[in-house]
Design a protein around this motif. Structure first.
Motif, PDB file in Angstrom:
ATOM      1  N   PHE A 112       0.835  -1.204   0.000  1.00  0.00           N
ATOM      2  CA  PHE A 112       0.000   0.000   0.000  1.00  0.00           C
ATOM      3  C   PHE A 112       0.871   1.256   0.000  1.00  0.00           C
ATOM      4  O   PHE A 112       0.618   2.202  -0.755  1.00  0.00           O
ATOM      5  N   ILE A 113       1.901   1.266   0.847  1.00  0.00           N
ATOM      6  CA  ILE A 113       2.823   2.403   0.880  1.00  0.00           C
ATOM      7  C   ILE A 113       3.562   2.521  -0.446  1.00  0.00           C
ATOM      8  O   ILE A 113       3.773   3.627  -0.976  1.00  0.00           O
ATOM      9  N   GLU A 114       3.934   1.393  -1.032  1.00  0.00           N
ATOM     10  CA  GLU A 114       4.613   1.404  -2.329  1.00  0.00           C
ATOM     11  C   GLU A 114       3.725   2.023  -3.400  1.00  0.00           C
ATOM     12  O   GLU A 114       4.198   2.761  -4.278  1.00  0.00           O
ATOM     13  N   GLY A 115       2.408   1.736  -3.334  1.00  0.00           N
ATOM     14  CA  GLY A 115       1.486   2.317  -4.303  1.00  0.00           C
ATOM     15  C   GLY A 115       1.422   3.830  -4.201  1.00  0.00           C
ATOM     16  O   GLY A 115       1.334   4.525  -5.215  1.00  0.00           O
ATOM     17  N   VAL A 116       1.462   4.351  -2.968  1.00  0.00           N
ATOM     18  CA  VAL A 116       1.451   5.807  -2.787  1.00  0.00           C
ATOM     19  C   VAL A 116       2.711   6.419  -3.388  1.00  0.00           C
ATOM     20  O   VAL A 116       2.656   7.447  -4.085  1.00  0.00           O
ATOM     21  N   LEU A 117       3.860   5.803  -3.123  1.00  0.00           N
ATOM     22  CA  LEU A 117       5.113   6.362  -3.606  1.00  0.00           C
ATOM     23  C   LEU A 117       5.249   6.222  -5.123  1.00  0.00           C
ATOM     24  O   LEU A 117       5.882   7.055  -5.771  1.00  0.00           O
ATOM     25  N   SER A 118       4.667   5.177  -5.706  1.00  0.00           N
ATOM     26  CA  SER A 118       4.844   4.941  -7.141  1.00  0.00           C
ATOM     27  C   SER A 118       3.998   5.883  -7.990  1.00  0.00           C
ATOM     28  O   SER A 118       4.345   6.164  -9.142  1.00  0.00           O
ATOM     29  N   ARG A 119       2.869   6.375  -7.448  1.00  0.00           N
ATOM     30  CA  ARG A 119       2.009   7.268  -8.230  1.00  0.00           C
ATOM     31  C   ARG A 119       1.818   8.624  -7.555  1.00  0.00           C
ATOM     32  O   ARG A 119       0.913   9.381  -7.918  1.00  0.00           O
ATOM     33  N   GLY A 120       2.684   8.949  -6.602  1.00  0.00           N
ATOM     34  CA  GLY A 120       2.545  10.203  -5.887  1.00  0.00           C
ATOM     35  C   GLY A 120       3.119  11.388  -6.649  1.00  0.00           C
ATOM     36  O   GLY A 120       3.930  11.236  -7.561  1.00  0.00           O
ATOM     37  N   ASP A 121       2.706  12.571  -6.242  1.00  0.00           N
ATOM     38  CA  ASP A 121       3.232  13.796  -6.826  1.00  0.00           C
ATOM     39  C   ASP A 121       4.216  14.432  -5.857  1.00  0.00           C
ATOM     40  O   ASP A 121       4.660  13.801  -4.885  1.00  0.00           O
ATOM     41  N   ARG A 122       4.544  15.710  -6.077  1.00  0.00           N
ATOM     42  CA  ARG A 122       5.577  16.352  -5.258  1.00  0.00           C
ATOM     43  C   ARG A 122       5.162  16.484  -3.799  1.00  0.00           C
ATOM     44  O   ARG A 122       6.006  16.592  -2.926  1.00  0.00           O
TER      45      ARG A 122
ATOM     46  N   VAL B 217      -4.813  14.629 -15.672  1.00  0.00           N
ATOM     47  CA  VAL B 217      -3.388  14.903 -15.863  1.00  0.00           C
ATOM     48  C   VAL B 217      -2.593  14.155 -14.792  1.00  0.00           C
ATOM     49  O   VAL B 217      -2.873  14.284 -13.599  1.00  0.00           O
ATOM     50  N   LEU B 218      -1.597  13.401 -15.216  1.00  0.00           N
ATOM     51  CA  LEU B 218      -0.807  12.579 -14.302  1.00  0.00           C
ATOM     52  C   LEU B 218       0.476  13.319 -13.913  1.00  0.00           C
ATOM     53  O   LEU B 218       1.022  14.096 -14.705  1.00  0.00           O
ATOM     54  N   PRO B 219       0.978  13.095 -12.701  1.00  0.00           N
ATOM     55  CA  PRO B 219       2.175  13.825 -12.250  1.00  0.00           C
ATOM     56  C   PRO B 219       3.396  13.596 -13.127  1.00  0.00           C
ATOM     57  O   PRO B 219       4.299  14.430 -13.145  1.00  0.00           O
ATOM     58  N   TRP B 220       3.445  12.483 -13.851  1.00  0.00           N
ATOM     59  CA  TRP B 220       4.627  12.158 -14.646  1.00  0.00           C
ATOM     60  C   TRP B 220       4.400  12.385 -16.152  1.00  0.00           C
ATOM     61  O   TRP B 220       5.209  11.943 -16.968  1.00  0.00           O
ATOM     62  N   ASP B 221       3.335  13.088 -16.519  1.00  0.00           N
ATOM     63  CA  ASP B 221       3.052  13.299 -17.938  1.00  0.00           C
ATOM     64  C   ASP B 221       4.124  14.141 -18.629  1.00  0.00           C
ATOM     65  O   ASP B 221       4.296  14.043 -19.858  1.00  0.00           O
ATOM     66  N   PHE B 222       4.842  14.956 -17.866  1.00  0.00           N
ATOM     67  CA  PHE B 222       5.853  15.816 -18.510  1.00  0.00           C
ATOM     68  C   PHE B 222       7.121  15.030 -18.867  1.00  0.00           C
ATOM     69  O   PHE B 222       8.000  15.555 -19.555  1.00  0.00           O
ATOM     70  N   ILE B 223       7.213  13.788 -18.452  1.00  0.00           N
ATOM     71  CA  ILE B 223       8.385  12.958 -18.756  1.00  0.00           C
ATOM     72  C   ILE B 223       8.114  12.172 -20.037  1.00  0.00           C
ATOM     73  O   ILE B 223       7.068  11.525 -20.163  1.00  0.00           O
ATOM     74  N   ASN B 224       9.029  12.208 -20.967  1.00  0.00           N
ATOM     75  CA  ASN B 224       8.883  11.499 -22.232  1.00  0.00           C
ATOM     76  C   ASN B 224       9.799  10.288 -22.235  1.00  0.00           C
ATOM     77  O   ASN B 224      11.020  10.419 -22.286  1.00  0.00           O
ATOM     78  N   ILE B 225       9.223   9.111 -22.153  1.00  0.00           N
ATOM     79  CA  ILE B 225      10.022   7.877 -22.180  1.00  0.00           C
ATOM     80  C   ILE B 225      10.037   7.241 -23.564  1.00  0.00           C
ATOM     81  O   ILE B 225      10.627   6.175 -23.753  1.00  0.00           O
ATOM     82  N   GLY B 226       9.402   7.873 -24.512  1.00  0.00           N
ATOM     83  CA  GLY B 226       9.365   7.342 -25.867  1.00  0.00           C
ATOM     84  C   GLY B 226       8.095   6.593 -26.176  1.00  0.00           C
ATOM     85  O   GLY B 226       7.687   6.503 -27.340  1.00  0.00           O
ATOM     86  N   VAL B 227       7.442   6.022 -25.152  1.00  0.00           N
ATOM     87  CA  VAL B 227       6.179   5.310 -25.336  1.00  0.00           C
ATOM     88  C   VAL B 227       5.048   6.296 -25.102  1.00  0.00           C
ATOM     89  O   VAL B 227       4.980   6.962 -24.070  1.00  0.00           O
ATOM     90  N   SER B 228       4.140   6.385 -26.039  1.00  0.00           N
ATOM     91  CA  SER B 228       3.092   7.400 -25.971  1.00  0.00           C
ATOM     92  C   SER B 228       1.993   6.999 -24.996  1.00  0.00           C
ATOM     93  O   SER B 228       1.726   5.818 -24.768  1.00  0.00           O
ATOM     94  N   LYS B 229       1.353   7.996 -24.412  1.00  0.00           N
ATOM     95  CA  LYS B 229       0.226   7.764 -23.511  1.00  0.00           C
ATOM     96  C   LYS B 229      -0.949   7.149 -24.266  1.00  0.00           C
ATOM     97  O   LYS B 229      -1.707   6.327 -23.714  1.00  0.00           O
ATOM     98  N   LYS B 230      -1.090   7.519 -25.518  1.00  0.00           N
ATOM     99  CA  LYS B 230      -2.156   6.962 -26.346  1.00  0.00           C
ATOM    100  C   LYS B 230      -1.985   5.453 -26.507  1.00  0.00           C
ATOM    101  O   LYS B 230      -2.968   4.692 -26.469  1.00  0.00           O
ATOM    102  N   PHE B 231      -0.747   5.009 -26.653  1.00  0.00           N
ATOM    103  CA  PHE B 231      -0.491   3.579 -26.788  1.00  0.00           C
ATOM    104  C   PHE B 231      -0.844   2.837 -25.500  1.00  0.00           C
ATOM    105  O   PHE B 231      -1.425   1.742 -25.528  1.00  0.00           O
ATOM    106  N   LEU B 232      -0.509   3.416 -24.339  1.00  0.00           N
ATOM    107  CA  LEU B 232      -0.822   2.776 -23.064  1.00  0.00           C
ATOM    108  C   LEU B 232      -2.326   2.676 -22.860  1.00  0.00           C
ATOM    109  O   LEU B 232      -2.827   1.651 -22.358  1.00  0.00           O
ATOM    110  N   LEU B 233      -3.066   3.710 -23.241  1.00  0.00           N
ATOM    111  CA  LEU B 233      -4.525   3.648 -23.150  1.00  0.00           C
ATOM    112  C   LEU B 233      -5.091   2.555 -24.061  1.00  0.00           C
ATOM    113  O   LEU B 233      -6.028   1.828 -23.680  1.00  0.00           O
ATOM    114  N   LYS B 234      -4.519   2.441 -25.243  1.00  0.00           N
ATOM    115  CA  LYS B 234      -4.973   1.409 -26.179  1.00  0.00           C
ATOM    116  C   LYS B 234      -4.699   0.018 -25.611  1.00  0.00           C
ATOM    117  O   LYS B 234      -5.545  -0.892 -25.716  1.00  0.00           O
TER     118      LYS B 234
END
Length: 621
Positions: free
Chosen positions: A220-230, A281-298
């Protein structure tokens, strides 16, 4: 679970890297492991492991694969990995039901999994490890029951074979992570997770199975840290200030302390473990890892529709958004045929039989760094016959001081073994499933004790390398020093494991003789016992508070300021046990336990039994 394009090294490149690593590695050179992603998705894993086993098995270097896809497991792969030793095989079906495996795009049927497990059991493996997750999206109680049925079926497969076939089932809790198709899904309610985990604990009670699990509160704590913001950073700092340390250890994890940190920092942990809106809007949307958000939704949509996404390494591009012209992506091909590696062998002389006389031919010297040994094959025409290579016995003397006294006996044995191998000492290994050097050691000493006289008896092939001591000590930590390695004729008896007498010195730091009452009383009892021992040597009887007084060989006062006592103890002839030095202080000299804990005890010398007779202190130089 999207399958992204891979950048795979072909077998010659990987094999060359392993060879360079084997010759220059400063860590454990006895095992090579591959990462989970490498072993799970590399199309040439079978070919490469075969060539690695062929190249390194003579050096007793084993191959370890962390986890495997059941559909990529084969008899040949099992033989390659088990060439030197057989560790447990790990498979990661992730979910107990076929429906849930399809949901996470891991299309492995139960039949494929059972076939892989049966193959491993048949090839001699006695332990199989399976990794599962609970709390996945859309999971139901029926999926948990199918997980239990799967474990029960593995036990039925194991009963087909002789010997104990065991299973370790590890249960983890699903934690949604950023940049995955399930980054919008919630962390399952803790009450539901605990109910399903308790069900597994109650039902998986088979004699062949061992169930292990991760603490859901920690997840549970890991989930908070993995998707948390600043804002979560403030809670993280507050948790540190409240004393959260080493939370990966179960005994150190404090869930209540973490919840207090969230409360004091004004952070709601349940907000970050909820279902997130697809348009949010997700806290990590400003990071570009090369994989598009559209692809993840698909991919998320395909998962809920249970539509498989095939591996793009075979050339079927899924349009994930990786930029560029794919110049750095190597598509998989059919596994290449294994090419015989040109290995350089050290050819040892074989005796030519002529009556009772033996003749030898010159030994071909290997290039620098080669440690392989090869016995020439029989050649009746030349008079050469197969002969086992005989290893010579040696005894190694080392000292343990300073910070090395806090190393355990097993850690020291491992460090010395690694130093020997790096110094090109050709050790003799045991035979069997898990080869290890043939060592026999003097009895282990307690943690924290220094020693001047520690010994290891070993067997090695050929002559000792030049500058062996200096090269070994270069790899050992501070305080652990090899003093000598000399030939030792024991006539097949491991005499260093049979001490007759051991001499110790106990020093109480900061003591000032009789100024401290407890130290003064200890000094007085030691002097009284010395006088009684002198009378006993003259033939007079004396009384001692300990039944082991006959084990006291000698006792003397080294100094009074600070107090330092020397004593020599002998083994019990009936049991072969040796009195512990701290027991001598507390039981014979009646030293208070608190004072005995302050004593710095050093092992000074050892007397052994050699070839059935007593031998004075074993001295090697």
């Amino acid at each position: 679970m999207p399958l992204l394009p891979g950048r795979l090294l072909v077998s010659p490149d990987s094999r060359a890297q392993c060879r360079r690593h084997h010759e220059t590695d400063q860590r454990d050179p006895q095992e090579y492991g591959q990462s989970r992603d490498w072993s799970a998705f590399n199309s040439q894993v079978e070919c490469l492991t075969k060539q690695m086993a062929r190249a390194f098995s003579k050096d007793k270097v084993s191959i370890s694969l962390p986890s495997l896809r059941a559909d990529m497991f084969s008899v040949s792969l099992a033989e390659n990995v088990g060439e030197v030793k057989k560790n447990g095989f790990t498979f990661a079906p992730e979910a107990g039901s076929v429906r849930m495996r399809k949901f996470i795009n891991k299309n492995i049927s139960n039949e494929e999994l059972f076939q892989a497990i049966e193959t491993a059991y048949r090839q001699g493996w006695n332990l199989i490890k399976l990794y599962f997750m609970i709390g996945l999206p859309t999971e139901t109680s029926d999926d948990i029951r199918e997980l239990v049925d799967l474990i029960r079926e593995v036990g039925r497969i194991g009963r087909k074979f002789k010997g104990g076939k065991n299973l370790n089932a590890s249960i983890g809790t699903f934690v949604p992570k950023s940049f995955t198709p399930f980054q919008w899904d919630r962390f399952e309610d803790l009450q539901v997770i605990n109910e399903r985990l308790n069900y597994l604990k109650a039902t998986v009670r088979f004699p062949f199975a061992r169930l292990k699990w991760h603490d859901p509160k920690e997840c549970f704590i890991e989930g908070v840290l993995s998707r948390g913001d600043r804002r979560v950073g403030q809670a993280l700092l507050k948790a540190y200030q409240l004393g959260c340390r080493f939370d990966g250890w179960d005994e150190m994890f404090n869930y209540d302390l973490w919840m207090k940190a969230f409360e004091e920092s004004g952070v709601d942990p349940h907000f970050y473990n909820r279902d997130i809106g697809l348009d949010e809007v997700l806290p990590w949307d400003f990071i570009n890892i090369g994989v598009s958000k559209k692809f993840l939704l698909k991919e998320r949509e395909r998962s809920y529709q249970q539509v498989q996404t095939y591996d793009c390494k075979w050339g079927d591009c899924r349009g994930c958004g990786i930029p560029g012209n794919y110049a750095d992506i190597k598509l998989a091909s059919q596994p290449e045929q294994a090419v015989e590696e040109k290995l350089v062998h050290l050819t040892l002389p074989a005796p030519a039989v002529s009556g009772t006389e033996f003749s030898e031919k010159p030994v071909a010297q290997p290039p620098s760094g080669d440690r392989r040994l090869t016995i020439p094959k029989s050649d009746p025409a030349s008079g050469l016959v197969d002969a086992p290579l005989s290893a010579k016995p040696y005894v190694l003397h080392y000292t343990k001081k300073g910070p090395a006294r806090f190393l355990s006996h097993l850690n020291i044995m491992k460090l010395i073994e690694q130093a020997m191998i790096r110094a090109d000492l050709r050790l003799r290994f045991t035979e069997g499933f898990n080869p290890h050097p043939k060592f026999a050691t003097s009895p282990a000493i307690p943690l924290g004790m220094t020693s001047q006289s520690e010994y290891i008896q070993l067997e090695a092939y050929g002559e000792l390398p030049e500058n062996l001591l200096a090269r070994m000590n270069e790899y050992l930590p501070e305080g652990l020093v090899i003093q000598s390695i000399v030939p030792f004729e024991s006539k097949g008896k491991w005499s260093v494991t049979q001490p007759l007498r051991v001499t110790y010195k106990a020093r109480i730091e900061g003591s000032t003789g009789g100024e401290t009452p407890a130290v003064g009383e200890l000094l007085g009892r030691a002097n009284d016992l010395i006088n009684h021992l002198c009378d006993h040597y003259k033939g007079n009887d004396f009384w001692c508070s300990s039944r082991d007084h006959e084990r006291i060989v000698d006792l003397w006062i080294q100094s009074e300021r600070p107090l330092e006592i020397g004593f020599t103890l002998s083994v019990n002839p009936d049991s072969g046990a040796l009195m512990k030095p701290r027991d001598f202080l507390e039981q014979v000299l009646l030293c208070p336990p608190d004072l005995a804990k302050k004593c710095l005890i050093a092992k000074e010398s050892v007397h052994f039994t050699t070839a059935g007779r007593e031998n004075h202190e074993l001295t090697v130089s």
